[in-house]
Design an enzyme around this catalytic site. Sequence first.
Site, PDB file in Angstrom:
ATOM      1  N   GLU A 116      -5.113 -23.821 -14.656  1.00  0.00           N
ATOM      2  CA  GLU A 116      -4.794 -24.506 -13.394  1.00  0.00           C
ATOM      3  C   GLU A 116      -5.858 -24.183 -12.347  1.00  0.00           C
ATOM      4  OE1 GLU A 116      -0.519 -22.480 -13.741  1.00  0.00           O
ATOM      5  OE2 GLU A 116      -0.889 -23.381 -11.807  1.00  0.00           O
ATOM      6  N   LYS A 118      -7.336 -22.938  -8.963  1.00  0.00           N
ATOM      7  CA  LYS A 118      -6.810 -21.939  -8.033  1.00  0.00           C
ATOM      8  C   LYS A 118      -7.073 -22.445  -6.608  1.00  0.00           C
ATOM      9  CE  LYS A 118      -6.706 -17.018  -7.229  1.00  0.00           C
ATOM     10  NZ  LYS A 118      -6.854 -17.112  -5.778  1.00  0.00           N
ATOM     11  N   ASP A 120      -7.379 -22.685  -2.721  1.00  0.00           N
ATOM     12  CA  ASP A 120      -7.786 -21.691  -1.740  1.00  0.00           C
ATOM     13  C   ASP A 120      -6.903 -21.844  -0.503  1.00  0.00           C
ATOM     14  OD1 ASP A 120     -11.101 -20.682  -0.612  1.00  0.00           O
ATOM     15  OD2 ASP A 120      -9.252 -19.581  -0.917  1.00  0.00           O
ATOM     16  N   TYR A 228       3.251 -23.298  -8.364  1.00  0.00           N
ATOM     17  CA  TYR A 228       2.725 -22.822  -9.651  1.00  0.00           C
ATOM     18  C   TYR A 228       3.608 -21.861 -10.414  1.00  0.00           C
ATOM     19  CZ  TYR A 228       0.761 -19.116  -6.660  1.00  0.00           C
ATOM     20  OH  TYR A 228       0.576 -18.121  -5.753  1.00  0.00           O
ATOM     21  N   LYS A 317     -13.351 -16.814 -11.289  1.00  0.00           N
ATOM     22  CA  LYS A 317     -13.897 -17.337 -10.040  1.00  0.00           C
ATOM     23  C   LYS A 317     -15.121 -18.202 -10.320  1.00  0.00           C
ATOM     24  CE  LYS A 317     -11.071 -15.415  -7.143  1.00  0.00           C
ATOM     25  NZ  LYS A 317     -11.420 -14.922  -5.860  1.00  0.00           N
ATOM     26  N   CYS A 411     -25.713  13.143   9.102  1.00  0.00           N
ATOM     27  CA  CYS A 411     -24.677  12.150   9.440  1.00  0.00           C
ATOM     28  C   CYS A 411     -25.048  11.460  10.760  1.00  0.00           C
ATOM     29  CB  CYS A 411     -23.324  12.857   9.570  1.00  0.00           C
ATOM     30  SG  CYS A 411     -22.042  11.763  10.198  1.00  0.00           S
ATOM     31  N   CYS A 414     -22.109  12.811  13.360  1.00  0.00           N
ATOM     32  CA  CYS A 414     -21.912  14.217  13.759  1.00  0.00           C
ATOM     33  C   CYS A 414     -23.124  15.105  13.430  1.00  0.00           C
ATOM     34  CB  CYS A 414     -20.646  14.776  13.120  1.00  0.00           C
ATOM     35  SG  CYS A 414     -20.803  15.052  11.350  1.00  0.00           S
ATOM     36  N   CYS A 429     -21.054  12.634   4.264  1.00  0.00           N
ATOM     37  CA  CYS A 429     -21.023  13.642   5.316  1.00  0.00           C
ATOM     38  C   CYS A 429     -19.875  14.583   4.942  1.00  0.00           C
ATOM     39  CB  CYS A 429     -20.744  12.981   6.665  1.00  0.00           C
ATOM     40  SG  CYS A 429     -20.203  14.168   7.899  1.00  0.00           S
ATOM     41  N   CYS A 435     -15.748  15.380  11.761  1.00  0.00           N
ATOM     42  CA  CYS A 435     -16.679  14.278  12.061  1.00  0.00           C
ATOM     43  C   CYS A 435     -15.850  13.171  12.713  1.00  0.00           C
ATOM     44  CB  CYS A 435     -17.337  13.784  10.770  1.00  0.00           C
ATOM     45  SG  CYS A 435     -18.210  12.219  10.952  1.00  0.00           S
TER      46      CYS A 435
END
Length: 674
Positions: A116, A118, A120, A228, A317, A411, A414, A429, A435
């Site tokens: 079937e 799909k 959207d 469906y 997909k 980082c 931090c 980090c 942080c």
Amino acid sequence: MSHKQDLAREYQALKDTLLYHARRYYALDAPEISDAEYDALFKRLLELEGANPELISADSPSQRVGSEPLSAFNSVAHRMPMLSLDNAFSEDDLLAFDKRIRDRLGIDRSPEYVCEPKYDGIAVSLIYENGKLVQGATRGDGSTGEDISENVKTVHSIPLQLNGGDVPSLVEVRGEVYMPREGFKRYNAQASTKGDKPFVNPRNAAAGSLRQLDSRITARRPLEMCAYSIGVHEGYPLPSTHGEVLQQLSQWGFMVSEHYRVLEGVEACTRYFDELAEKRESLPYDIDGIVFKVNRLDFQDELGFVARAPRWAIARKFPAQEEITVLKEVEFQVGRTGAITPVARLEPVFVGGVTVSNATLHNADEIARLGVHIGDSVAVRRAGDVIPQIVSVVPSLRPDTARPITFPEACPVCETPLVQSEGEAAIRCPAGMSCQAQLKESIKHYVSRTAMDIDGLGDKLVSLFVDLKLIRSLADLYRLRADVLSELDGLGKKSADNIIQAIEASRYCELHRFIYALGIREVGQATARNLARHFGSLEAIIAADIDALLEVEDIGPVVAQHIQAFFATPSNLDIITQIREAGVHWDDIVIDESSMTLKGKTIVLTGSFSTLKRSAAKTALEALGAKVASSVSKNTDIVYAGPGAGSKLTKAQELNVPVEDEDALIALLEQHAE
Ligand code: 5U1
């Protein structure tokens, strides 16, 4: 005949005519009369109803115009979870899916599949009682959605009353509400002339239209629904195949995809996929792939589910859409677990239905693999709802000014030196909650809808509260005060009170939500649920060693290690204690240990059984405390094998694991049920 009877007759005849033509128009796409003729009949119906309100029936086409606005949507608990679908991105993925199906069912040839398109759009659940539409809900998180009953009633391809005399006492119909492309274009054209904001794509348009508190607005949006599947049902025996389910839905008056096919074998599925991919652009609505479902419902039952998706279905997909644009800059973001993610800032480009200006570059390995420089022209891919990705670089377009990307050593938030664990792609980090970035992300996760669901505390406020040092740990959430918050710029008393109230309301929660909210690495919603169900209390989870954690469904060594490390960290335990002292509580789940007579046993089921369904046997064994594993190892205590068993049986024989048949399994379950 009295005047009243005459009126009732005229009304019934007019309504029947309108329902007939609405079905021709909306569900079958085969109108027999012009729009003007339909409008004239509809006007007469409204006149009759206006003058004789006692005539109005629930299935009258006039009931689709919407009603007074709501103040908020109520929550709806789905009686049967609304699952998502696993994805396939290539022919190989589809072949692997087919192989898994054949292996699990113990059959040599591919079974029949229903294919079937799909759509959207937005998944919805519709409840019909004795044929009458009584509730419409969104999917939400799969367990709980929002009550959008008033809105779905305005969608013409959703029957208000099921066709046919012999309708179930209860049935749930599931499908996708979407906005056809023409309607979307028309809506956007009108929106721009009226100065309203247009929608970026038909999917967002459908979502935005369905989530209107004023259903009269929804009624003016060109929405459709494609049905469906059937969810809960009473007074209705399901047919034996999914193809027949679709026919039944169509007979009840739903629109089902005109393109669905029942095909034998995976090769035919691949051909179907290629054909639809060709047709995709010419369809009047967006589709983002093809769903393949095992046709026989008894096979579906046997295959069952993994955490959040059925094993018997997959969505392949369509190839993601790609566009070329320029990489302007790279910034480094710090995630909840400290992982540093390079984020590409792009020259905005329209791809996959939206304008993309950021894309993830994942990690340092990915930057090296792509060989990408700042200033390069890059191919950006956006597939469905997945975060946009940079998939390749166009070397011939590299300008002289292009410069390499340098990964930071400290980082960016931090300044703690970054670390990389062996065998891990992520550079992190290590500062944890000290942080600010990790603290912010942890709090955003903790308050999010699928975790503790603390409404009103959006990302910006979380960030502000951390910056102002109002929150230094998760536990500080429970120390926030309305009088302090209401003094902050732009907040005010009402918002401050709402936030405090939402925090208050979250103090009584469910154990699995709390576990998920803690943000333990690799512990998603499904794992949190499994942990709660298995151990029953937080104390038991904290006390669990690696072996005990490995007993839990779907938990492997890596996840077990993360869970144990989390609870072995004193600062985490300290925060949990503080949160509980602040009043956060839940009901523990009572586990009847005396019934766990198979605790500690690892069992594998293979081949097909004639009396028992494999999924039912698995549930029964797990209820007795056994772990039902999907592969045979030296830790397997026993294998129950039915006819058609293949590699698992061979492996058991190689490893000298005892093998028994279905009769022995039935005897075991009977003996332990006593
Ligand atoms: N066409 C179609 N879309 N779709 C989406 N079928 C379908 N089935 C779904 C979903 C989530 O779930 C089932 C496996 C019930």
